[in-house]
Write an enzyme that holds these catalytic residues in place. Sequence first.
Site, PDB file in Angstrom:
ATOM      1  N   ARG A  32      47.716  48.637  34.357  1.00 25.23           N
ATOM      2  CA  ARG A  32      47.223  47.410  34.995  1.00 25.23           C
ATOM      3  C   ARG A  32      49.588  47.362  35.736  1.00 25.23           C
ATOM      4  NH1 ARG A  32      43.355  43.508  32.327  1.00 25.23           N
ATOM      5  NH2 ARG A  32      42.152  44.830  31.973  1.00 25.23           N
ATOM      6  N   HIS A  78      37.841  50.634  40.681  1.00 23.54           N
ATOM      7  CA  HIS A  78      38.221  49.758  40.006  1.00 23.54           C
ATOM      8  C   HIS A  78      37.539  49.067  39.572  1.00 23.54           C
ATOM      9  CE1 HIS A  78      42.440  48.049  39.436  1.00 23.54           C
ATOM     10  NE2 HIS A  78      41.175  46.614  39.183  1.00 23.54           N
ATOM     11  N   TYR A 122      35.367  37.185  55.846  1.00 29.93           N
ATOM     12  CA  TYR A 122      35.886  36.355  57.409  1.00 29.93           C
ATOM     13  C   TYR A 122      37.490  37.493  58.183  1.00 29.93           C
ATOM     14  CZ  TYR A 122      33.675  32.281  56.104  1.00 29.93           C
ATOM     15  OH  TYR A 122      32.511  31.535  56.078  1.00 29.93           O
TER      16      TYR A 122
END
Length: 865
Positions: A32, A78, A122
């Site tokens: 990570r 993921h 969006y």
Amino acid sequence: MTTSQERIIPTDLRNEMSRSYLEYAMSVIVGRALPDARDGLKPVHRRILYAMHELGLAHDRPFRKCARVVGEVLGKYHPHGDTAVYDALVRMAQDFSMRSPLIEGHGNFGSVDNDPPAAMRYTECRLQSLTSAALLQDIESETVDFSDNFDGSQQEPTVLPARIPQLLLNGSSGIAVGMATNIPPHNLGELINGLIALVENPEITDLQLMQYIPGPDFPTGGQILGTGAIKEAYTTGRGSITMRGVASIETIEQRGRPDREAIIITELPYQTNKAALIEKIAEMVNEKRIEGIADIRDESDRDGMRIVIELKRDAYPRVVLNNLYKQTPLQANFGANMLALVNGEPQVLTLKQFLNVFLEFRFEAITRRTRYELRKAEERDHILQGLLIALSHLDAIINLIRRAPDAPTAKGELITGYGLSEPQADAILQMQLRRLTALEADKIRSEHEDLQAQITDLLDILARRERVLAIIITEVTQLRDIHTTPRRTVISLAEGDIDDQDLIANEKAIILLTEQGYIKRMPVNTFEAQSRATRGKAAAKVKDDDTVEHFLTCCDHDSVLFFSDRGVVYCLKAYQIPLGSRTSRGTPIVQMLPIPKEEKITSIVPVSEFSSDEYLVMLTKGGNIKKTELAAFSHIRANGLIAISLEEGDQLRWVRRARVEDSVIVGSRRGMAIHFRCDHEQLRPLGRATRGVKSMKLRDQDELVGMDILPAAILDTLNSENTDTEAEIEEVETEEIDTNEESQEVPTNGSTGPWVLVITIGGYGKRVPVAQFRLQKRAGQGLMATKFKNRKTKDQLATLHIVNNDDEIMMVTNRGIIIRQAVNAISIQSRSATGVRVQRLDGDDAITGVAIVPPDSGDVEEAEN
């Protein structure tokens, strides 16, 4: 009671916790938080870019919704929250976060004000051309290893085949368990130049690499102060780099109002929140922690950043700006911690080690790509050789295939009859009839020849390391020529520490020290000039048994040297002396300097610069005088420094600055003065711990009252034909005193000076032309400097100074009354005159000190000067 299938395993809890925590820590570190030193990416970034590549979102293809990309990444690679994936995607598209953004965004992707991006439904995205060319090229050519995804249903790359050192290009930051990384971004062109230099000279050092990679290049521009921290980060892997925003001082025109100065901020340090910065400045102004700011406006638009900080009329712009640097995020530190994963292990790397790790990875990637291309070329050539065999036995093979009952039989007969392999036999059986034409046959032969040449070249690449290195240089040079951009961050040689001095305006000030040891500083403009013979203003609230003893003017940035009667010198910056009002008593000097009770300050000298060609001339109560280099006092310990050795019972009383070509004039209480040169013949330079030589021969009951320095230029005005003798002086002293103050005025003929200003303790003074004090040899009796108004009043000489016509003086009495007046208001008279009244005194008050205020030149230095 346990069943037969259950077992209890005894376990040491300490070992179990240690093992479990270590596994968790390594999972966070590798999976990570830390980037890989090869491609500079963390797993989430790598998965996003690979998923976009798989979706075909190249720079020349239409944008795709970010939600589509996030869903692809979550579903295939993921198994974490969508917020983490989208945040990582957004950052790779922000041009203020990444020096070379890897993703091209369409829509609201946040701002430098820390505004959040629009929701993923969006916004749209696609890969940048640099990403496709420098990170994902050749990923299908077996250049990197692939591994199973979280559920084994997909394959994902363990690293991307980067062609550039992406980790240094865009930097990285992350917090793991027990460790963190913070790598600054750099300029692409500089990185590639450094990489090429390393290829051409493997023995190059980190410092030599800095000729090509001078330092970080932040996407928001700004400045880096000093190169020391950069060298430390590049050579040790850790360093604190000082970043500063770009600001200029402009004059803003205001309609109907006077113009004002303003600070215009156009660039910010990396990762500085603009809105938070403006809020912080406003908060500090309201709390009066920063003075001089009248208004703050954010005038940023699509053309660039512009923060306007309007200043008050009496503010010093440079001082306000230095305060902003000191107290706000306009100046910040980037704590470089060059930590990355090398072979799955976290390591702190130097600049050269970073490039070496990338270079070895790139060497391996090109080698693997070459092997892949060689294998593909050999496989294709193998097929072509079979086709060429078929073309050479075309009729027989056609008859064989025609007679064969089925394809497997034909394939077997081709293998056994013509020595072909299975792929070759399959290729012949699948050959189209059009390939049998003469033109197609020539194409097959030509392709075979080209493949033979290609195979030879690929084998040569695999056999020679220099060929691989040459390919690396060629590829990065092409990327540099296409994608490099000019450096945005300016690296300044000046270090970033801001002293307290930089935060204070360099204004003229008055420093007062009373006989009982109270000191204070006041602005010169506290006292406006007054007419001659007026009473003045109270400058200090002194006790009945206290008097003002030392009085001088200087600038706030000057070093103030305090000389004690024991011959010890102490030092303070002028701005360190607390400001006081006219009526305040001041601060005990023992709170500021380690002065013993029995020791007393007898002289104060302000110094702007400790130059090597200037001297301090010291005069003792007993009449000894010496000069010592000013540079010898540039580093004074906190507990003081010995300035002069004294005889038993003697005291150091006066100290002045002078040059070799200057001259010195010394005055006595009974009105005598001697004038001699400061050259090495009259006053040879002596060290600090020396006594000096005799300055003046004193008469009975006389004592020295002061001295001043005449600059060399003044000596040219002296009348070398002045032939006053000691006998003439005695004769003048017995003459009847003319009580008319103006009776012995000397014609000025338009002269602007210099003059010897003579002031008595009774409040009388005059200006005497310097030419009337001829140069003499040291240790003589000198010449008469003044007559006294009334012998019954026991008037005495208070001090004498060298002044010019446009100077002003400030006089202080032992009751703390100060008057400031112009020098040209005092009459010019001869040595034998008594002078005019310069200050009206009350009762037994007496003038104790006189300081010269140099004329305003209109360019009082600000803090940076």
